[in-house]
Design an enzyme around this catalytic site. Sequence first.
Site, short mmCIF file in Angstrom:
data_model
loop_
_atom_site.label_atom_id
_atom_site.label_comp_id
_atom_site.label_asym_id
_atom_site.label_seq_id
_atom_site.Cartn_x
_atom_site.Cartn_y
_atom_site.Cartn_z
N CYS A 241 0.83 -1.21 0.00
CA CYS A 241 0.00 0.00 0.00
C CYS A 241 0.86 1.26 0.00
O CYS A 241 0.55 2.25 -0.66
CB CYS A 241 -0.90 0.03 1.23
C1 BEZ Z 1 0.52 -4.71 1.89
O1 BEZ Z 1 0.08 -3.61 1.57
O2 BEZ Z 1 1.71 -4.96 1.79
C2 BEZ Z 1 -0.39 -5.77 2.40
C3 BEZ Z 1 -1.54 -5.45 3.09
C4 BEZ Z 1 -2.36 -6.45 3.59
C5 BEZ Z 1 -2.04 -7.78 3.36
C6 BEZ Z 1 -0.90 -8.10 2.64
C7 BEZ Z 1 -0.06 -7.10 2.15
#
Ligand code: BEZ
Length: 212
Positions: free
Chosen positions: A45
């Site tokens: 994200c």
């Molecule tokens: C991420 O943004 O890296 C992420 C968020 C939730 C679950 C897995 C990865």
Amino acid sequence: MALHIGSIAPDFTQESTEGTIHFHQWLGNSWGILFSHPKDFTPVCTTELGMTARLKPEFDKRNVKALGVSVDDVASHKRWTADIEETQHVKMNFPVLGDADKKVSKLYDMIHPEWNDTLTVRSVFVIDPNKKIRLIITYPASTGRNFQEILRAIDSLQLTDKYTVATPVDWKQGEDVIIAPSVTDPAVLKEKFPKGYKEVKPYLRVTPQPGK
Ligand code: BEZ
């Protein structure tokens, strides 16, 4: 009710990092992308929000406003913003909804309980100035989205609206496009496609990208 391409994007009021957003009013006459992030302070994200901020000039050129959604609250988003700016070397320049009550996430079916009961998947909704949903993409949390693809798809949608064309596989700005099968009147074809076209098959007519 399930949201489909062609549905009116549901309206809502929600808090964001840039104040209260009344969605339809905030969109005004712009296109919009509404896109969800599973959680604050997560790695994928962080890179996606940084990329969206970096691409703001490209979204502006296309009259598109970006709006992020995440189920953490605005205070958390604001703390996370400092990390995004530090690690992605960009200033955040678009709002992210604080959807702690999951109002928007549920309205747009961004929570897929078979994966997780509380976090969103990576949804993208492209919305046109008539507030119609024109494109829906869903990625799992572990796969970062390709924002060049989102821009490319918006280019295709906007070209379709303006010139009654469709875009072929892997099309990019400046490449040939396909004349919509609905356009058959020779006078209209001549007026709309002054550079002419190649009829590969009666249903596959290729023309240089109009307006270039
Ligand atoms: C991420 O943004 O890296 C992420 C968020 C939730 C679950 C897995 C990865």
